[in-house]
Design an enzyme around this catalytic site. Structure first.
Site, PDB file in Angstrom:
ATOM      1  N   HIS A  97      10.466   1.658  -3.399  1.00 45.02           N
ATOM      2  CA  HIS A  97      11.784   2.265  -3.615  1.00 45.02           C
ATOM      3  C   HIS A  97      12.771   1.143  -3.957  1.00 45.02           C
ATOM      4  CE1 HIS A  97       9.969   5.945  -2.329  1.00 45.02           C
ATOM      5  NE2 HIS A  97       9.531   5.362  -1.222  1.00 45.02           N
TER       6      HIS A  97
ATOM      7  N   ARG B 298       0.848  -1.196   0.000  1.00 43.51           N
ATOM      8  CA  ARG B 298       0.000   0.000   0.000  1.00 43.51           C
ATOM      9  C   ARG B 298       0.882   1.245   0.000  1.00 43.51           C
ATOM     10  NH1 ARG B 298       0.474   0.246   5.887  1.00 43.51           N
ATOM     11  NH2 ARG B 298       0.116   2.482   5.820  1.00 43.51           N
TER      12      ARG B 298
ATOM     13  N   HIS C 289      12.710  -2.137  -1.955  1.00 43.32           N
ATOM     14  CA  HIS C 289      11.568  -3.015  -2.254  1.00 43.32           C
ATOM     15  C   HIS C 289      11.807  -3.777  -3.548  1.00 43.32           C
ATOM     16  CE1 HIS C 289       9.665   0.364   0.036  1.00 43.32           C
ATOM     17  NE2 HIS C 289       9.234  -0.669   0.735  1.00 43.32           N
TER      18      HIS C 289
END
Ligand code: PPS
Length: 568
Positions: free
Chosen positions: A199, A195, A202
């Site tokens: 960046h 949600r 991730h």
């Protein structure tokens, strides 16, 4: 773990021919206008995302889900999917009857055959499902302050999907995704639920997770309802699209999920797993504090950070997807690359930026380094989160009648206009009652409506870069919170409690109303015959006794400056 099953999953839709006919007959039925959350739930019921559910839970299923995460027939299902309605509507319908379910424009999406109607024990639901009956939890707050008092349950006949005008090509039903995986020959698929904007860390962790599982990756962000205050989904989707290009070709897909999250931590993680299974995935990444709601009213975490992973692992076989650990990735400066936090080469310099630090840098217009995020993502975030001194905001004064709210708000307005830069609108209690709420009285229901109207206007002003100054009594905590949530979707909400005591307001009695209230000539008068719930966590409390108005307004200005909302 069983092999992926890309065979179609049952949906609740009727054929388009029958849908046309049903729509005509449904026009005659009593109809319920679905709330935004119910529309999300209905979409996933109808398209099989919530399979094996066939409709909104009846009472026996609801009791089983609340008490032990199982439907009445024993199937694992952790989240109550219920249709809450108002008492007024519930009085008009009975089990055995059909009702039409409409979207917010009045389009009939489905028919519900009511099998059950009951008044739930919401405190028990909060304790068992969310872990505490504490309104600091967004879903508990929703349960008590937004959801209707009565639940209706029963099977649903799907007539049409809810209409989405945004990112149509990025939305897939479970069967569309299953067909896509079949077509691409993907046999193992790791889902990544998110949600938040993605960046570099991730991107690294998701790709690594897929590689370790020898699987493909599905970025499956929630675009229905997330936690109040999250980055809006339009911005996020543009960010996801930019990140998608960073994965090696043919490895990764992006699809949007119209889910209304509950932030229920462990139960939610399992629910997310079942939903991903239904969408044809074989694995799901579960992180530390998955779907966590933040702190409770005592300032403590609602859930143990690893509770979601533990519960998921325990029920993995029944959920039908395998859990993949989320590895916290950090940047190692000397190697100019990301490493899992537990595999950092000795003696190296680790760089990391927390979510709070990122928000601060965005707010203050500071640099966000390239090692942390992709320039395209930072650009998108900067577009929707310009430096705070350029964003709109709302100052919401609350206090008893005669406490000095309007006087301070007026003085503040003049000072802000003198500074210039953004348009300023004053939504004073009396003025609003004349122009926006002239038909309303002072019952709880009417006061709530009045405050929500002010909140709506303030949120629109904030969204469009202006400054809204509101000065109603706003005596109820829950309603002020609802307004805060509306405004914070677009900018800062600064609650100022004008804490003049009742004795002092009554002594001043500038409008002579307290006297009339004491004599019983005005009913439901705040502080005398109607409650005032003082804010527990206002951004600022001002005391007007023995202090002049100019000084009070100045205190607010200092607060705004401290929050970065204005530049002196
Ligand atoms: S609320 O509760 O926030 O909807 O009230 P608000 O819109 O601010 O309106 C408050 C003004 O209405 C006058 N007034 C009353 N106040 C409180 N209780 C009762 N029953 C009532 N009846 C009339 C009063 O002048 C308030 O103005 P302020 O500026 O606060 O003194």
């Amino acid at each position: 773990m069983s092999l992926p099953n890309h065979a179609p999953i049952p949906e609740l839709y009727v054929s388009s021919e029958s849908a046309q006919k049903l729509k005509l007959t449904a026009g005659q039925l009593p109809s319920w206008d679905l709330t935004p959350r119910q529309i999300c739930d209905l979409e996933l019921l109808m398209n099989g995302g919530f399979s094996p559910l066939k409709g909104f839970l009846g009472q026996a299923d609801y009791d089983g889900v609340v008490e032990n995460m199982r439907l009445a027939d024993g199937t694992l299902w952790p989240m109550p999917i219920t249709l809450d309605v108002s008492e007024a509507f519930a009085e008009k319908v009975e089990p055995g009857q059909d009702i039409a379910l409409r979207d917010q424009e009045g389009v009939i999406l489905a028919i519900l055959s009511i099998s059950d109607k009951w008044i739930p024990n919401k405190a028990n639901e909060a304790e068992k499902v969310f872990g505490a009956d504490d309104v600091a939890h967004p879903a508990v707050n929703y349960l008590h302050n937004t959801a209707g008092k009565v639940y209706l349950g029963g099977p649903v006949i799907g007539i049409q999907q809810p209409v989405h005008y945004d990112f149509k090509a990025r939305r897939d039903t479970p069967n569309e995704l299953r067909a896509l995986f079949r077509k691409l020959g993907w046999r193992k698929i790791v889902a990544f639920q998110t949600r938040n904007p993605l960046h570099r860390a991730h991107q690294e962790l998701t790709f690594r997770a897929a590689r370790e599982a020898e699987a493909n990756l599905l970025i499956h962000p929630v675009v229905g309802m997330t936690k109040p205050g999250d980055v809006d989904h339009f911005t996020r989707v543009r960010c996801y699209e930019a990140v998608l290009d960073k994965y090696p070709a043919q490895t990764t897909a992006l699809s949007l999920l119209n889910l209304a999250m509950r932030m229920a931590g462990p139960r939610e993680a399992m629910w997310h797993g079942i939903i991903r299974r239904n969408h044809g995935c074989t694995h799901m990444i579960v992180g530390r504090d998955h779907a966590g709601p933040g702190k409770n009213s005592q300032g403590k975490d609602f859930y143990d950070p690893y509770a979601a992973q533990e519960l998921f692992r325990k029920h993995q076989a029944e959920i039908g997807v395998e859990m993949v650990d989320f590895k916290h990735m950090v940047y190692v400066q000397e190697k100019a690359q990301y490493f899992p936090a537990n595999e950092i080469p000795e003696g190296s310099t680790v760089l990391d930026i927390s979510g709070t630090e990122l928000r601060r840098r965005l707010r203050e217009g500071l640099e966000i380094p390239e090692w942390f995020s992709f320039p395209e993502v930072v650009n998108e975030l900067r577009k929707t989160s310009p430096a705070r001194s350029k964003q709109g905001f709302t100052v919401f004064f609350t206090g008893l009648s005669g406490s000095g709210k309007s006087t301070i708000a007026n003085a503040l307005m003049v000072k802000l206009m003198e500074m210039g830069g953004r348009p300023v609108t004053l939504l004073d209690g009396d003025v609003v009652r004349k122009h926006l709420s002239s038909e309303l009285g002072f019952s709880k229901e009417h006061r709530d409506l009045n405050i929500k109207r002010i909140g709506y206007v303030a949120s629109e002003i904030t969204k469009n870069g202006g400054i809204a100054l509101c000065a109603p009594i706003a005596p109820y905590t829950a309603t002020r919170r609802a307004v805060r949530e509306m405004v914070e979707a677009f900018g800062a909400f600064v609650e100022v409690h004008v804490a003049t005591s009742l004795e002092e307001c009554e002594r001043r009695d500038r409008k002579g109303l307290y006297k009339l209230a004491r004599e019983g000539k005005i009913k439901e008068f705040t502080g005398i015959s109607d409650p005032y719930e003082a804010p527990a966590k206002a951004e600022l409390v001002v005391d007007t006794e023995n202090v002049d108005v100019d000084h009070c307004a100045h205190q607010v200005l200092l607060k705004l400056e401290q929050m970065g909302l204005i530049r002196a």
